[in-house]
Write an enzyme that holds these catalytic residues in place. Structure first.
Site, PDB file in Angstrom:
ATOM      1  N   ASN A  15       0.862  -1.188   0.000  1.00  0.00           N
ATOM      2  CA  ASN A  15       0.000   0.000   0.000  1.00  0.00           C
ATOM      3  C   ASN A  15       0.902   1.242   0.000  1.00  0.00           C
ATOM      4  O   ASN A  15       1.621   1.490   0.977  1.00  0.00           O
ATOM      5  CB  ASN A  15      -0.885  -0.046   1.255  1.00  0.00           C
ATOM      6  N   LYS A  18       0.540   3.789   2.892  1.00  0.00           N
ATOM      7  CA  LYS A  18       1.135   3.266   4.121  1.00  0.00           C
ATOM      8  C   LYS A  18       2.663   3.286   4.055  1.00  0.00           C
ATOM      9  O   LYS A  18       3.338   3.689   5.012  1.00  0.00           O
ATOM     10  CB  LYS A  18       0.671   1.816   4.211  1.00  0.00           C
ATOM     11  N   ASP A  74      -0.568  -4.186   9.817  1.00  0.00           N
ATOM     12  CA  ASP A  74      -1.954  -4.509   9.484  1.00  0.00           C
ATOM     13  C   ASP A  74      -2.835  -3.560  10.275  1.00  0.00           C
ATOM     14  O   ASP A  74      -2.663  -3.407  11.491  1.00  0.00           O
ATOM     15  CB  ASP A  74      -2.304  -5.964   9.786  1.00  0.00           C
ATOM     16  N   SER A  75      -3.736  -2.915   9.571  1.00  0.00           N
ATOM     17  CA  SER A  75      -4.484  -1.828  10.192  1.00  0.00           C
ATOM     18  C   SER A  75      -5.895  -1.785   9.644  1.00  0.00           C
ATOM     19  O   SER A  75      -6.212  -2.472   8.670  1.00  0.00           O
ATOM     20  CB  SER A  75      -3.747  -0.507   9.946  1.00  0.00           C
ATOM     21  N   LYS A 196      -0.804  14.352  11.250  1.00  0.00           N
ATOM     22  CA  LYS A 196      -1.336  12.987  11.373  1.00  0.00           C
ATOM     23  C   LYS A 196      -0.333  12.098  12.125  1.00  0.00           C
ATOM     24  O   LYS A 196      -0.718  11.286  12.962  1.00  0.00           O
ATOM     25  CB  LYS A 196      -1.665  12.405   9.986  1.00  0.00           C
TER      26      LYS A 196
HETATM   27  O1  LIG Z   1      -4.051   5.593   8.361  1.00  0.00           O
HETATM   28  C1  LIG Z   1      -5.030   5.173   7.719  1.00  0.00           C
HETATM   29  N1  LIG Z   1      -5.868   6.007   7.102  1.00  0.00           N
HETATM   30  C2  LIG Z   1      -6.908   5.600   6.368  1.00  0.00           C
HETATM   31  N2  LIG Z   1      -7.213   4.304   6.157  1.00  0.00           N
HETATM   32  C3  LIG Z   1      -6.404   3.412   6.754  1.00  0.00           C
HETATM   33  C4  LIG Z   1      -5.308   3.778   7.557  1.00  0.00           C
HETATM   34  N3  LIG Z   1      -4.701   2.683   8.012  1.00  0.00           N
HETATM   35  C5  LIG Z   1      -5.392   1.651   7.531  1.00  0.00           C
HETATM   36  N4  LIG Z   1      -6.434   2.089   6.763  1.00  0.00           N
HETATM   37  C6  LIG Z   1      -7.414   1.265   6.046  1.00  0.00           C
HETATM   38  C7  LIG Z   1      -7.184   1.324   4.560  1.00  0.00           C
HETATM   39  C8  LIG Z   1      -6.280   0.170   4.300  1.00  0.00           C
HETATM   40  O2  LIG Z   1      -6.325  -0.365   2.980  1.00  0.00           O
HETATM   41  C9  LIG Z   1      -6.762  -0.846   5.315  1.00  0.00           C
HETATM   42  C10 LIG Z   1      -5.608  -1.629   5.814  1.00  0.00           C
HETATM   43  O3  LIG Z   1      -5.568  -2.918   5.235  1.00  0.00           O
HETATM   44  P1  LIG Z   1      -4.173  -3.723   5.282  1.00  0.00           P
HETATM   45  O4  LIG Z   1      -4.391  -5.093   4.808  1.00  0.00           O
HETATM   46  O5  LIG Z   1      -3.530  -3.512   6.596  1.00  0.00           O
HETATM   47  O6  LIG Z   1      -3.286  -2.921   4.235  1.00  0.00           O
HETATM   48  P2  LIG Z   1      -3.267  -2.968   2.678  1.00  0.00           P
HETATM   49  O7  LIG Z   1      -3.911  -4.225   2.163  1.00  0.00           O
HETATM   50  O8  LIG Z   1      -3.785  -1.693   2.175  1.00  0.00           O
HETATM   51  O9  LIG Z   1      -1.692  -3.059   2.362  1.00  0.00           O
HETATM   52  P3  LIG Z   1      -0.681  -4.219   2.886  1.00  0.00           P
HETATM   53  O10 LIG Z   1      -1.492  -5.316   3.485  1.00  0.00           O
HETATM   54  O11 LIG Z   1       0.081  -4.653   1.664  1.00  0.00           O
HETATM   55  O12 LIG Z   1       0.227  -3.543   3.873  1.00  0.00           O
HETATM   56  O13 LIG Z   1      -7.284  -0.077   6.403  1.00  0.00           O
HETATM   57 MG   LIG Z   2      -3.532  -5.992   3.019  1.00  0.00          MG
END
Ligand SMILES: O=c1nc[nH]c2c1ncn2[C@H]1C[C@H](O)[C@@H](COP(=O)(O)OP(=O)(O)OP(=O)(O)O)O1
Ligand SMILES: [Mg+2]
Length: 214
Positions: A15, A18, A74-75, A196
């Site tokens: 992402n 991120k 993971d968030s 932020k």
């Molecule tokens: O600060 C943030 N501000 C806005 N939205 C956020 C935040 N932090 C997490 N989020 C939401 C969007 C993200 O897509 C999802 C995490 O999902 P998550 O699986 O952890 O990440 P991801 O799939 O986007 O990328 P990856 O897994 O490759 O790290 O939650």
């Molecule tokens: Mg993910």
């Protein structure tokens, strides 16, 4: 406890929003991680049932494949009136393919993501509960560091706030335009990154990681 060293850390995230934030948060400590994209690492299926499980499995795959220490995040957004959904399904609620039931289970993570759509899904579910429904929400961030020998450490952070509608601002990513942190008039989408980073769930988890590993 082992310490992280500059130049020897893989950031196991696909992402870009991120990745930018994590680079900002690690920059002051002289740590410039190599990204999963630069190493051409695959995006694993997130089969865990908690944020920590999923952070661990993403970091573990990257550590196994690269032989380097790996960090994953993971968030997600937890909406209290929705039983803390979308939670670990936050990225999956943005999948455009309507054949994927966004709350049903891990599903297959592929294709485009649309956070305008994901925010509308949240708003529609809240509207269905009626005007008295609480708009309280929080973001959670779990960070996992997995060492090449398989040992791991986890850090969790959180920020509380309120969901606004319509969404405001285009500075962040994901659900930022509809999340207004407690005590602020701006959404995360309207805030400068530095602001932020003072209060976010990711910054909260990073403070714990820095205290332990840097
Ligand atoms: O600060 C943030 N501000 C806005 N939205 C956020 C935040 N932090 C997490 N989020 C939401 C969007 C993200 O897509 C999802 C995490 O999902 P998550 O699986 O952890 O990440 P991801 O799939 O986007 O990328 P990856 O897994 O490759 O790290 O939650
Ligand atoms: Mg993910």
């Amino acid at each position: 406890m082992r310490k992280l060293e500059p130049g020897r850390l893989v950031l196991a995230s696909h992402n870009q929003g991120k990745v930018r934030e994590i680079r900002d948060l690690l920059g002051p400590y002289g740590i410039e991680p190599v990204s999963a994209a630069e190493l051409d690492l695959p995006e694993p299926e997130e089969t865990g049932t908690t944020f920590v499980d999923n952070a661990d499995l993403k970091a573990r795959q990257a550590a196994d494949l690269s032989g380097l220490p790996a960090l994953a995040d993971d968030s997600g957004l937890c909406v209290e009136a929705l039983g803390n959904r979308p939670g670990i399904f936050s990225a999956r609620w943005a999948l455009v393919d309507p054949s994927v039931d966004p709350g049903a289970g891990p599903g297959e993570v592929q294709g485009g993501r649309d956070f305008g759509l994901a925010m509308r899904r949240v708003q529609e579910e809240l509207e269905a509960l009626g005007p008295e429904a609480s708009r309280a929400a929080h973001f959670v961030c779990a960070l996992a560091v997995v060492w090449p020998d398989g040992r791991s450490e986890w850090f969790e952070g959180r920020v509380d706030g309120t969901l606004v509608w319509p969404p405001r601002g285009d500075k962040g990513f994901g659900y930022d335009p509809m999340f207004q942190p407690a005590g602020y008039d701006l959404t995360f989408g309207e805030m400068d990154p530095d602001e932020k980073h003072r209060i976010s769930h990711r910054a909260d988890a990073f403070r714990k990681l820095v205290a332990a590993l840097l």
